[in-house]
Motif scaffolding. Sequence first.
Motif, PDB file in Angstrom:
ATOM      1  N   PHE A 383      63.322 -31.899  39.678  1.00 24.15           N
ATOM      2  CA  PHE A 383      62.467 -31.748  39.040  1.00 24.15           C
ATOM      3  C   PHE A 383      61.136 -31.553  39.179  1.00 24.15           C
ATOM      4  O   PHE A 383      60.269 -31.294  40.773  1.00 24.15           O
ATOM      5  CB  PHE A 383      61.685 -33.398  38.871  1.00 24.15           C
ATOM      6  CG  PHE A 383      62.996 -34.264  38.225  1.00 24.15           C
ATOM      7  CD1 PHE A 383      63.594 -34.086  36.892  1.00 24.15           C
ATOM      8  CD2 PHE A 383      64.970 -34.719  39.281  1.00 24.15           C
ATOM      9  CE1 PHE A 383      64.199 -34.431  36.368  1.00 24.15           C
ATOM     10  CE2 PHE A 383      65.502 -34.732  38.305  1.00 24.15           C
ATOM     11  CZ  PHE A 383      65.790 -35.587  36.984  1.00 24.15           C
ATOM     12  N   THR A 384      60.841 -30.543  38.263  1.00 19.69           N
ATOM     13  CA  THR A 384      59.429 -30.222  38.038  1.00 19.69           C
ATOM     14  C   THR A 384      58.268 -30.267  37.067  1.00 19.69           C
ATOM     15  O   THR A 384      59.065 -30.384  35.442  1.00 19.69           O
ATOM     16  CB  THR A 384      59.004 -29.268  39.202  1.00 19.69           C
ATOM     17  OG1 THR A 384      57.479 -28.710  39.213  1.00 19.69           O
ATOM     18  CG2 THR A 384      60.014 -27.923  38.548  1.00 19.69           C
ATOM     19  N   ASP A 385      57.431 -29.683  37.004  1.00 15.89           N
ATOM     20  CA  ASP A 385      56.889 -29.651  35.697  1.00 15.89           C
ATOM     21  C   ASP A 385      56.897 -28.707  35.108  1.00 15.89           C
ATOM     22  O   ASP A 385      56.004 -27.762  35.187  1.00 15.89           O
ATOM     23  CB  ASP A 385      55.286 -29.970  36.227  1.00 15.89           C
ATOM     24  CG  ASP A 385      53.639 -29.662  34.955  1.00 15.89           C
ATOM     25  OD1 ASP A 385      54.861 -29.732  33.439  1.00 15.89           O
ATOM     26  OD2 ASP A 385      52.407 -29.297  34.670  1.00 15.89           O
ATOM     27  N   LEU A 386      57.386 -28.536  34.295  1.00 22.18           N
ATOM     28  CA  LEU A 386      58.124 -26.751  33.248  1.00 22.18           C
ATOM     29  C   LEU A 386      57.534 -27.516  31.846  1.00 22.18           C
ATOM     30  O   LEU A 386      57.970 -26.511  31.019  1.00 22.18           O
ATOM     31  CB  LEU A 386      59.790 -27.697  33.481  1.00 22.18           C
ATOM     32  CG  LEU A 386      59.627 -26.876  34.600  1.00 22.18           C
ATOM     33  CD1 LEU A 386      61.180 -26.681  34.711  1.00 22.18           C
ATOM     34  CD2 LEU A 386      59.608 -25.451  35.046  1.00 22.18           C
ATOM     35  N   VAL A 387      56.229 -28.381  30.959  1.00 21.13           N
ATOM     36  CA  VAL A 387      56.213 -28.865  29.943  1.00 21.13           C
ATOM     37  C   VAL A 387      54.909 -27.971  29.479  1.00 21.13           C
ATOM     38  O   VAL A 387      54.531 -27.633  29.982  1.00 21.13           O
ATOM     39  CB  VAL A 387      56.483 -30.386  29.298  1.00 21.13           C
ATOM     40  CG1 VAL A 387      54.943 -30.094  30.081  1.00 21.13           C
ATOM     41  CG2 VAL A 387      55.830 -30.224  28.420  1.00 21.13           C
ATOM     42  N   GLU A 388      55.146 -27.310  28.203  1.00 27.69           N
ATOM     43  CA  GLU A 388      54.148 -26.731  27.516  1.00 27.69           C
ATOM     44  C   GLU A 388      53.425 -27.458  27.103  1.00 27.69           C
ATOM     45  O   GLU A 388      53.883 -28.082  25.940  1.00 27.69           O
ATOM     46  CB  GLU A 388      54.672 -25.421  26.748  1.00 27.69           C
ATOM     47  CG  GLU A 388      53.700 -24.767  26.591  1.00 27.69           C
ATOM     48  CD  GLU A 388      53.662 -23.382  25.373  1.00 27.69           C
ATOM     49  OE1 GLU A 388      54.220 -22.652  25.972  1.00 27.69           O
ATOM     50  OE2 GLU A 388      53.784 -23.555  23.963  1.00 27.69           O
ATOM     51  N   VAL A 389      52.440 -27.758  27.680  1.00 27.60           N
ATOM     52  CA  VAL A 389      51.142 -28.849  27.135  1.00 27.60           C
ATOM     53  C   VAL A 389      50.363 -28.560  25.548  1.00 27.60           C
ATOM     54  O   VAL A 389      49.952 -27.077  25.498  1.00 27.60           O
ATOM     55  CB  VAL A 389      49.629 -28.841  27.958  1.00 27.60           C
ATOM     56  CG1 VAL A 389      48.535 -29.642  27.525  1.00 27.60           C
ATOM     57  CG2 VAL A 389      50.400 -29.197  28.866  1.00 27.60           C
ATOM     58  N   LYS A 390      50.572 -29.358  24.441  1.00 31.92           N
ATOM     59  CA  LYS A 390      49.475 -28.842  24.076  1.00 31.92           C
ATOM     60  C   LYS A 390      48.634 -30.268  23.229  1.00 31.92           C
ATOM     61  O   LYS A 390      48.722 -31.036  23.676  1.00 31.92           O
ATOM     62  CB  LYS A 390      51.106 -28.498  22.126  1.00 31.92           C
ATOM     63  CG  LYS A 390      51.702 -30.301  22.892  1.00 31.92           C
ATOM     64  CD  LYS A 390      52.944 -29.368  21.345  1.00 31.92           C
ATOM     65  CE  LYS A 390      53.891 -30.218  21.178  1.00 31.92           C
ATOM     66  NZ  LYS A 390      55.751 -30.045  20.123  1.00 31.92           N
ATOM     67  N   SER A 391      48.422 -29.733  21.900  1.00 33.99           N
ATOM     68  CA  SER A 391      47.684 -30.723  21.482  1.00 33.99           C
ATOM     69  C   SER A 391      48.599 -32.051  20.979  1.00 33.99           C
ATOM     70  O   SER A 391      49.246 -32.438  20.573  1.00 33.99           O
ATOM     71  CB  SER A 391      47.491 -30.552  19.789  1.00 33.99           C
ATOM     72  OG  SER A 391      46.285 -29.853  19.760  1.00 33.99           O
TER      73      SER A 391
END
Length: 566
Positions: A383-391
Amino acid sequence: MRYSQLFGKTRHNPPCDADSKNAQLLTQAGFVEKLAAGIYNILPLGQKVLAKICKIIREEMNAVDGQELLMPALHPIELWEITGRNKTMDSILYRTKASGDKEFVFGPSHEETVTPLVAKYIKSYKDLPLVVYQIQTKFRDEPRAKSGLLRGREFGMKDMYSFHVTEEDLDKYYEKVKKAYFNVFERCGLKAYLIEASGGPFSDKYSHEFSVETPAGEDTIIICDKCGTAQNLEIAEGKVPDPDARPEKELPLEQVHIERGFSIGDNAKAHGVPSYKILKTVVYEVDETGLIGVVIRGDLSVSEVKLENYLKKPLRSASPELLKQAGLVQGYISPVNLPSKIKLKFIADHSIKNVKNFVTGANAYAQDYKNANIGRDFIIDDFTDLVEVKSGFKCKKCDKPLKEIKAVEVGNIFKLGAKYSRAFNLNFTDKDGKSKLVTMGCYGIGTTRLLGTVVESKYDKNGIIWPKNVAPFTVHLVSLGKDPKAIKEADKLYEKIKESGVEVLYDDRNESAGVKFKDADLIGIPLRIVISERTLEKESVEWKLRDSEKPEFVKISDVVKKISAL
């Protein structure tokens, strides 16, 4: 300056090929003239603005111990071969040959020039730290030169280089330059955000970018209005919104036959579930590794930059042909009951940990699983941080909502470490008598790009609104009508304003009020002063700030004093 004598005049319409506000307004207002794609003539009005920008930059760089020099724009190719950037930056290098068949490049940057230069003068720790900078022309063969002065093939830049005994000394200086950069942008009338980014071909370490909000920006950044955090969209971190759902029990895994589209929306609609309940798998081809499956919630997107940083290798989305060769069924791939003959490692974003009873593909056409649960029905390798952050995501620092804005990069700074010192044998003798590599930093501001950014950030429907510090003139004096007395008073006031040391553009043309007012708004000088037969009846002038709606009357006898106060 009398407008009648000014080289470069306003136009009735913007150029038809201008693809940005700065290209439209700067050309229409007579500040620049396009020569070719990404190449501009800077006319007298534009040069005055550029000179003021450069003056601000010089003052701030001198304040952090920078010493100005000037290096050649033409570089022997051998210097670029030493660092290997003749290959890594090959696509943007302009190359030429001189007599004797010697090859040169036109400098897109000056690390290859400044490092061997400084190596001739640094011998001992007593010679450090050292900081030098220049304001020079750069050349980069941009494949898509666009947005006026924001993305050019020939452009102005301030590049500064610092040389240090230790990383710790560089760290301290780096923070001083951050403050100096904020000063530059603030004095130019801009609010800049500091963003951490990768170093790219200029550095093997991280860098920081300074970005200004503007609708014309090529970058999307994520900001928090509460704590001021700013991040590049590609590497931004934030708290993923939890799905609005009640706690669930794990239900039995069920395989179903279903005809549906490949999109998350089609999938969610077919199963009658919210998109976050879709377990999405994206397959990538990784250099020297093969295929890898990335698993994430259906309502989220994978940041490929984060993924590359995690894998430390280049990657690309697997083609339909490659998926088929691997035995995978496009649109129905998942880690649940993957056939044993298919060897595919799965990594996942943390977001899937708190959702139960996912819907996901069954690795066969028109076959899906319902109620798939991590641990029971499938295993993730890491597991790792793979998310594209958005509003809508929340700030990790203060827990307040984040928002997306469009921005343009106006400056960047790098910790180069010993990358170029090692390449050019830039050593010094330390206090202990040992030879050590010099530690370097690099700091850039695009001067012409900054000019264009000011315009992108400061305009209205009528034209440019220059901040006072960088405006070509402080006062735009306009005489109206043919009344001899009004013209005489305008001439006198023009001389008085000049004598007071204030820069003034005097529109002395024989044109209508409408033409003169329209041109004044287009050019965007901070203060417009009008003298006419009507104003003289009140022994006054009409005084109007460019960013205000209504004019006011000011006594002629008070004008110079009030200008000085402004």
